[in-house]
Design an enzyme around this catalytic site. Structure first.
Site, mmCIF file in Angstrom:
data_model
loop_
_atom_site.group_PDB
_atom_site.id
_atom_site.type_symbol
_atom_site.label_atom_id
_atom_site.label_comp_id
_atom_site.label_asym_id
_atom_site.label_seq_id
_atom_site.Cartn_x
_atom_site.Cartn_y
_atom_site.Cartn_z
ATOM 1 N N THR A 68 0.932 -1.122 0.000
ATOM 2 C CA THR A 68 0.000 0.000 0.000
ATOM 3 C C THR A 68 0.961 1.157 0.000
ATOM 4 O O THR A 68 2.167 0.954 0.165
ATOM 5 C CB THR A 68 -0.844 -0.016 1.299
ATOM 6 O OG1 THR A 68 -1.733 -1.108 1.275
ATOM 7 C CG2 THR A 68 -1.648 1.269 1.508
ATOM 8 N N THR A 106 -4.095 1.996 -2.303
ATOM 9 C CA THR A 106 -3.566 0.631 -2.332
ATOM 10 C C THR A 106 -4.173 -0.202 -3.439
ATOM 11 O O THR A 106 -5.273 0.099 -3.928
ATOM 12 C CB THR A 106 -3.850 -0.055 -0.968
ATOM 13 O OG1 THR A 106 -3.222 -1.336 -0.933
ATOM 14 C CG2 THR A 106 -5.342 -0.258 -0.724
ATOM 15 N N SER A 156 -7.863 -0.740 6.873
ATOM 16 C CA SER A 156 -7.091 -0.267 8.033
ATOM 17 C C SER A 156 -6.308 1.002 7.703
ATOM 18 O O SER A 156 -5.567 1.511 8.552
ATOM 19 C CB SER A 156 -6.091 -1.343 8.466
ATOM 20 O OG SER A 156 -6.772 -2.499 8.854
ATOM 21 N N GLY A 203 0.805 -1.261 5.204
ATOM 22 C CA GLY A 203 1.113 -2.343 6.144
ATOM 23 C C GLY A 203 -0.085 -3.112 6.660
ATOM 24 O O GLY A 203 -0.021 -3.676 7.757
ATOM 25 N N GLY A 204 -1.201 -3.150 5.914
ATOM 26 C CA GLY A 204 -2.364 -3.910 6.370
ATOM 27 C C GLY A 204 -2.813 -3.430 7.747
ATOM 28 O O GLY A 204 -2.825 -2.230 8.025
#
Ligand code: DON
Length: 574
Positions: free
Chosen positions: A382, A400, A454, A474-475
């Site tokens: 992302t 992303t 997120s 980073g999720g």
């Protein structure tokens, strides 16, 4: 227009001739000082394009749009026009708004579409291929934000990316490595993708090679000249429809035409006198960030030494509880009644901290036992960029494709990668387990719904003045990376540079594990945390927070590139 296009061309030529000047104006202690405005991104070429738009008199939003389109060319693992994201804009007068251009589930999608015959999640279906993408939102999102806050013509902010794709640019070492991995790996199954990204002579890419992206140039030129409708209603949508139908995908012309980006009110929080501005649902980021800050304020985090055992313990407990609320309550608020007001309230934080012991770790499974039904790491792609212009307008943008290079599918003739964002939905309704799968109703797949994210772009202000612009890939770690950078600057008085460089931590409720970046804390602290009952893992790198920080004494703006991304750069307006 002509003049500006020539100008863009000159810029592109300068860049593609190797004009990478990352060292210019770096102040190793604070970042890149930039009184007139700055763009900070994970792609040096895209930062330069954004900064050139500022130099030509564009606003921060003009520069952000130019940067976003440029990253779709220079940073194909995450920069995109085939994905989606979120943008926060804070204007010089202190008012803030957000743009939601998150992807939507196609009309033909169903709650159980990723379950196999045995009822298990078939993760391959959301990792790659034609069933993985949601309806892309980036082009509509950029047009919406540009319509509200842009000053330069649309064509002038999109065209530099088109020219860069057409004329080519020198690949960096990390891009060469990423493309070589992709072409020999996940992309191999998709001819259109290999045609777009393999080196024409069939050998491996090397740093310094020139890459030309002809189809992408054609697509971007059409978007620049004709506006977003060519993407959503014209030949680009028609190609997506045709190839989806031929390959078992779901996205139709009708899905494309129905896509809309939305302007939504920002999430506002307060923390130790700072104003926190972040993203509302369908991102979980803003709600979770403000929840964590509220809990930490109520526990006087600023009085605990940074990186002390106790500070790490209480921040971990706050992270755990915010992520539990995320699992219970967060989803697309257009489809599910998310109790945002309650979740970000100070009384809710006081209730949450009542169960926190100062000496013992709590158990995630025990705290959330009503939704855990039985006994994964997130992909790391992302990208976030930050922009501030001369007027003080700030943009915090995270967007992303979900995994690196998204679904790995390039629709032939379009040149751009489609996302694999559908994997962010709850894929197995009813199953929330200790490995991190969530099956709560808020984020179950429904046609037209946006999958929970997120991504946590954030802007911090104090007494009406800009303090910080940040965010990260980073999720699920994104929320914690944003928290750590914000805490560094606000609770512990670090400079932007120090806060970005500081070790980061992650806890996401389940799996019940605390991760800390490599070399983040001394062994003694690690042992003390373990003795409190935390399952701690150390290693790796977390996120890439391309940030802007305003010096509290001088008011000077500093671009703070996060060098966890090797091509990151802060480019100033000249
Ligand atoms: O929207 C989200 O939360 C995820 N799709 C973001 C994915 C991500 O950050 C992957 N890598 N850095």
């Amino acid at each position: 227009m002509k003049k500006l296009t020539v100008c863009s061309l000159a810029l592109v030529v300068a860049l593609s001739l190797g004009g990478r000047s990352r060292a210019a104006a770096q102040d190793p202690d604070l970042g890149v000082a930039a009184r007139e405005g700055v763009v900070v991104s994970s792609s040096d070429l895209a930062s330069d394009i954004g900064a050139a738009v500022l130099t030509r008199g564009g606003t921060a939003v003009d520069a952000a749009v130019a940067t976003a389109f440029a990253m779709a060319v220079t940073y194909p693992s995450a920069g995109n026009i085939g994905g989606g994201g979120f943008m926060i804009v804070r204007t010089a007068d202190g008012s803030a708004t957000t743009f939601d251009y998150r992807e939507k589930a196609p009309g033909k999608s169903t709650p159980g579409m990723y379950l196999d015959a045995k009822g298990d999640i078939d993760r391959e279906l959301t990792r790659a291929g034609y069933l993985a993408p949601g309806v892309p939102g980036t082009v509509r999102g950029m047009a919406l934000a540009h319509g509200r806050f842009g000053k330069l013509p649309w064509k002038d902010v999109v065209m530099p990316a088109a020219l860069l794709a057409r004329d080519g640019f020198a690949v960096s070492e990390s891009l060469a490595a990423g493309l070589n991995r992709e072409v020999a790996g996940s992309m191999k199954a998709f001819k259109g993708s290999v045609a777009a990204y393999a080196k024409p002579d069939g050998t491996a890419w090397k740093a310094g090679d020139r890459i030309v992206l002809g189809d992408l140039a054609k697509t971007l030129t059409a978007i620049a000249n004709e506006g977003p409708d060519v993407f959503y209603r014209g030949w680009i949508a028609a190609l997506i429809d045709k190839n989806m139908a031929a390959n078992g995908g779901l996205i139709t012309m009708a899905d494309m035409a129905a896509y809309e980006a939305k302007e939504r009110p920002a999430i506002h929080g307060s923390f130790l006198g700072y104003n926190i501005i972040s993203m509302p649902p369908p991102s979980s980021g803003g709600v979770a960030l403000v929840e964590m800050l509220n809990m930490l304020e109520a526990m006087d985090i600023q009085k605990l030494p940074r990186l002390s055992t106790e500070a790490i313990h209480v921040t971990t407990e706050a992270r755990r509880r915010a992520f539990l609320d995320r699992a219970r309550f967060l989803g697309d608020s257009d489809f599910f009644n998310v109790p945002v007001g309650n979740l970000i309230s100070k009384p809710h934080a006081r209730e949450q901290i009542a169960s926190i012991s100062r000496t013992m770790a709590s158990s995630s499974a025990e705290l959330g036992k009503d939704i855990v039904t039985m006994p994964l790491p997130e992909p790391e792609e992302t990208t976030h960029f930050s922009v501030v212009d001369r007027s003080g307008m700030a943009v915090s943008n995270t967007y992303t494709l979900e995994g690196g290079f998204g679904s790995h599918v390039v629709i032939p003739g379009t040149g751009f990668l489609l996302n694999n964002e559908m994997g962010d939905f709850n894929k197995k309704p009813g199953t929330t387990n200790l490995t991190g799968d969530i099956g709560t109703p808020a984020n179950v797949i429904e046609p037209g719904k946006r999958m929970l994210s997120s991504m946590t772009p954030v802007i911090v202000a104090r007494a009406g003045k800009l303090v910080l612009v940040t965010g990260s890939p980073g999720g699920r770690t994104i929320i914690n990376t944003s928290l750590d950078v914000v805490l560094g600057v606000t609770a512990w008085g670090l400079t932007g540079r120090e806060a970005v460089d500081a070790p980061r931590m992650h806890h996401q409720w389940l799996p019940d594990r605390l991760s800390i970046e490599a070399d983040g804390i001394p062994d003694a602290t690690l042992e003390a945390l373990k003795a409190m009952g935390h399952d701690v893992r150390m290693g790796g790198r977390q996120g890439s927070a391309q940030s802007i920080w305003v010096h509290p004494n001088t008011g000077l703006i500093y671009g703070v590139p996060d060098m966890r991304s090797p091509d990151a750069k802060a480019s100033r307006k000249e």
